[in-house]
Design an enzyme around this catalytic site. Sequence first.
Site, short mmCIF file in Angstrom:
data_model
loop_
_atom_site.label_atom_id
_atom_site.label_comp_id
_atom_site.label_asym_id
_atom_site.label_seq_id
_atom_site.Cartn_x
_atom_site.Cartn_y
_atom_site.Cartn_z
N GLY A 2 11.57 -47.85 -7.19
CA GLY A 2 11.20 -49.17 -6.69
C GLY A 2 11.69 -49.36 -5.28
N CYS A 19 14.97 -42.24 -9.15
CA CYS A 19 15.14 -42.86 -7.83
C CYS A 19 15.87 -44.21 -7.96
CB CYS A 19 13.79 -42.98 -7.13
SG CYS A 19 13.97 -43.28 -5.38
N TYR A 20 15.20 -45.34 -7.74
CA TYR A 20 15.88 -46.63 -7.93
C TYR A 20 16.44 -46.69 -9.34
CZ TYR A 20 16.79 -51.63 -8.15
OH TYR A 20 17.41 -52.84 -8.30
N HIS A 36 11.38 -37.82 -7.29
CA HIS A 36 10.25 -38.25 -8.14
C HIS A 36 9.61 -37.05 -8.82
CE1 HIS A 36 9.99 -42.51 -6.99
NE2 HIS A 36 10.50 -42.10 -5.85
N GLU A 74 7.36 -37.09 -11.00
CA GLU A 74 5.98 -37.36 -11.40
C GLU A 74 4.95 -37.01 -10.34
OE1 GLU A 74 8.42 -39.39 -11.10
OE2 GLU A 74 7.93 -41.15 -9.92
N ASP A 122 -18.33 -45.06 -15.27
CA ASP A 122 -17.34 -46.07 -15.63
C ASP A 122 -17.95 -47.20 -16.46
OD1 ASP A 122 -15.86 -44.44 -14.06
OD2 ASP A 122 -15.85 -45.77 -12.33
N LYS A 135 -9.92 -41.43 -13.30
CA LYS A 135 -11.32 -41.01 -13.49
C LYS A 135 -11.45 -39.88 -14.52
CE LYS A 135 -15.59 -41.39 -11.78
NZ LYS A 135 -16.26 -42.67 -11.48
#
Length: 520
Positions: free
Chosen positions: A59, A86-87, A177, A179, A234, A376
């Site tokens: 964050g 992280c945060y 991070h 991710e 979509d 997607k």
Amino acid sequence: MTDIAHQRLLIIDFGSQVTQLIARRLRELNVYCEIHPFQNVTAAFLADFAPMAVILSGGPASVIDEGSPRPPEEVFTLGVPILGICYGQQVMMQMLGGKVERGHGTAEFGRAYVTPHDAKLPLLDGWFQSGPEQVWMSHGDHVSAIAPGFNVYGTSPNAPSAIVADTGRNFFAVQFHPEVHHTPNGKTLYENFVRLAGFDGDWTMGAYREQAIAAIREQVGDAKVICALSGGVDSSVAAVLIHEAIGEQLTCVYVDHGLMREGESEQVVGMFREHYNLPLIHADESELFLGELDGVSDPETKRKIIGKLFIDVFEKHAKAMGGAEFLAQGTLYPDVIESVSFSGGPSVTIKSHHNVGGLPEKMGMKLVEPLRELFKDEVRALGRELGLPDSFIGRHPFPGPGLAIRCPGEITREKLDILRRADAVYIDQIRKHGLYDEIWQAFVAILPVRTVGVMGDGRTYDFACALRAVTSVDGMTADYYPFSHEFLGETATRIINEVPGINRVTYDITSKPPGTIEWE
Ligand code: XMP
């Protein structure tokens, strides 16, 4: 929160731009997770949610600042594994008795390398096999004293506590991070974390489908829903999913503006009526649209006319069916920018990009957006799960204004007919050569230029066209597709032979930027 019995992981969001990527990595591992803004996560919420593990996201705030966000204390007494990122790492250290300090040359943004430190940690199985691990850092503050019970298991030049853990409590915290794409081995770390937490990987697209259906039923009750079905992936997946949830309460409106490709309207309407038995209004309004566009050559005016007429027509048909309380849209996660508001109470500020510009605001309807958490490729996987044919799911994007923006200058029926034929031949060529799936988008634009040619000993004076084919990841940037000369030559010959009205073919080799993908 939907009440479905799956093993659940809770992600407490502190506003990182990449929190959704954590969810994505976990879903790739078939782990069910929900992201909740920290303001909403109370002790009661935790007890009700009953997570098997918790992740504290990154964050933008600094834990040193007064009033900076915190998870509830109770998260640390749930007795489940926790991973701070992280945060999330800093807040964990601060709350559990460690210390966080500001910068002083220890900020790190971008690529860094972590080296192992101290004994082996199960969270790091598969890491450091060929030396230091590349990770992605984005921090100003750093942990200057780790909390009691923790040890350091990895360090980077500017983050001496890049990886810390309290193995007794299964608490882990990393400064980087895992991710993001730029932490290449990050997925292994999540894999290890969910294994340690005891997840069996019971979350699949089939399970998502069930959960989404339950959520739609809960949201809509017995109200009516309408959906603007364009035939794009979509809106199609959204419509089929919602139909599965609420059946005849859903009506779809397919607005045919006369700017579709060859055979497209018949294909779309036929497929949904025949295979899905979906209540579908085929609004053939081509006369109206083409009439209003007559003589218009400015691209923005064209778009505005089409956008406005679309809303009028949709409203007309919605009224005719007796109105509806909800409007369904195939909004995807990338269309949604969510950020946690630190000062504004528990609300989450959400900005949506609406594909059908202005429709929801104008009609004052509530939205049903069952795809807004998906990327997607996940929508495509859900479409497959729902039985939509692969040929349909893999279709190239097609813009709302349709062929209008592939026909620079004035739009005439003659030009549209020529364009449809040329486009069909071009796409057929691409499919025959097995290139369709390698290309993000391919189409023909008919140019407002007539050129002189010679065919069968006679003079021709016909239109020129441009072929466009691009590779892209998200449509934001793009590069032209490097067709072979043979392919281009063969395609040009076919178009000129098979499409009366075109006597010259060019290939557009502009990237984006500076060009856009469409011609207008
Ligand atoms: P451009 O031409 O801006 O397009 O590079 C990027 C992507 O967006 C599509 N596009 C649209 N899609 N409504 C849509 O639904 C529109 O008005 C629109 N304009 C462009 C385009 O086809 C490409 O995939």
